[in-house]
Design an enzyme around this catalytic site. Structure first.
Site, PDB file in Angstrom:
ATOM      1  N   ALA A  29     -21.055  -7.348  -5.057  1.00  0.00           N
ATOM      2  CA  ALA A  29     -19.592  -7.436  -4.850  1.00  0.00           C
ATOM      3  C   ALA A  29     -19.939  -5.747  -5.725  1.00  0.00           C
ATOM      4  O   ALA A  29     -19.608  -5.294  -6.141  1.00  0.00           O
ATOM      5  CB  ALA A  29     -18.913  -8.645  -5.752  1.00  0.00           C
ATOM      6  N   GLY A  53      -9.576  -2.956  -7.314  1.00  0.00           N
ATOM      7  CA  GLY A  53      -8.636  -3.234  -8.037  1.00  0.00           C
ATOM      8  C   GLY A  53      -7.521  -1.849  -7.469  1.00  0.00           C
ATOM      9  O   GLY A  53      -7.384  -1.291  -6.859  1.00  0.00           O
ATOM     10  N   GLU A  54      -7.878  -0.664  -8.570  1.00  0.00           N
ATOM     11  CA  GLU A  54      -7.065   0.375  -7.758  1.00  0.00           C
ATOM     12  C   GLU A  54      -7.082   1.309  -6.231  1.00  0.00           C
ATOM     13  O   GLU A  54      -5.904   1.354  -5.560  1.00  0.00           O
ATOM     14  CB  GLU A  54      -7.654   1.679  -8.263  1.00  0.00           C
ATOM     15  CG  GLU A  54      -7.041   1.746 -10.692  1.00  0.00           C
ATOM     16  CD  GLU A  54      -5.882   2.024 -10.160  1.00  0.00           C
ATOM     17  OE1 GLU A  54      -5.494   2.617  -9.808  1.00  0.00           O
ATOM     18  OE2 GLU A  54      -5.933   1.548 -11.765  1.00  0.00           O
TER      19      GLU A  54
END
Length: 230
Positions: free
Chosen positions: A182, A186-187
């Site tokens: 993985a 997020g951002e």
């Protein structure tokens, strides 16, 4: 670099001088020994854009790769992993008011391995909506160090009625040096939104926006200014 050479080639044509006779200084390209013959670099770059001369450079870097983990869930060396994403926006632009309506966003993200697909889609939805506000409406206005728009009636954030259709495109290319392969999500869901909307505006009405938020006033000003130049 390639961009510098492109500008010099264009300046050479406009100033009718050989490239080796030109120099870049004081934000200008000028003919050596003839200071009155010059072009300002911002205007030269704008002219290059209008003439479809690509001002681009490229390169690559090889990152350090950590050793193999001691066992499946023991990654003892912290390191950077790139997260890749591409967004495409579909917008509707009112050329009378400059208002931009984001109709749809295609959001493609390489997450390495999707462990919780529903959470990934939720993260994309949230990031896209943050990006829409960042791109079109949200701006902190200050005067003499004081914030002028410190309420939700003056700091305009997108609301539920502003949510575009969002198509989630989840790409899985497992990262060997990360747990379960993985990468994360997020951002990167926020970052591509404003450039995608700016590109869509350019495609829709032919103006290149270089400031955010792309408010109706700014879009209309750019649009009217372009028509005056034409």
């Amino acid at each position: 670099g390639r961009i510098r050479l492109s500008l010099l080639e264009l300046a050479s044509n406009v100033l009718e001088a050989e490239i080796d006779e030109l120099e870049m200084a004081d934000n200008k390209v000028r003919v050596k020994g003839s200071p009155e013959r010059f072009l300002e670099i911002p205007k030269l770059a704008s002219q290059a854009w209008w003439m479809n001369r690509k001002l681009r450079g490229d390169g690559f870097a090889e990152m350090w790769h950590p050793p193999e983990p001691e066992h499946e869930l023991n990654f003892s060396h912290a390191h950077s992993i790139f997260a890749y994403a591409t967004h495409i926006a579909q917008v509707l632009v009112d050329t009378k008011t400059g208002l931009v309506q984001v109709e749809k966003i295609w959001a493609a993200h390489d997450v390495g391995k999707a462990i919780n697909r529903q959470a990934i889609e939720g993260q994309i939805d949230g990031g896209v909506m943050q990006g829409v506000g960042y791109a079109l409406t949200e701006e902190l206005l200050q005067e003499n160090g004081y914030l002028l728009n410190d309420t939700l009636s003056t700091y305009i954030a997108p609301m539920s009625v502003d949510i575009p259709e969002i198509e989630h495109i989840i790409v899985e290319v497992p990262q060997p040096s990360a747990p379960f392969g993985a990468i994360g999500i997020g951002e990167p869901t926020l970052v591509p939104v404003a450039p995608a909307i700016a590109n869509a505006i350019a495609d829709a009405i032919g103006v290149s926006m270089n400031q955010i938020p792309m408010t109706p006033e700014r879009v209309l000003d750019q649009y009217l200014g372009q028509n005056e130049r034409l």
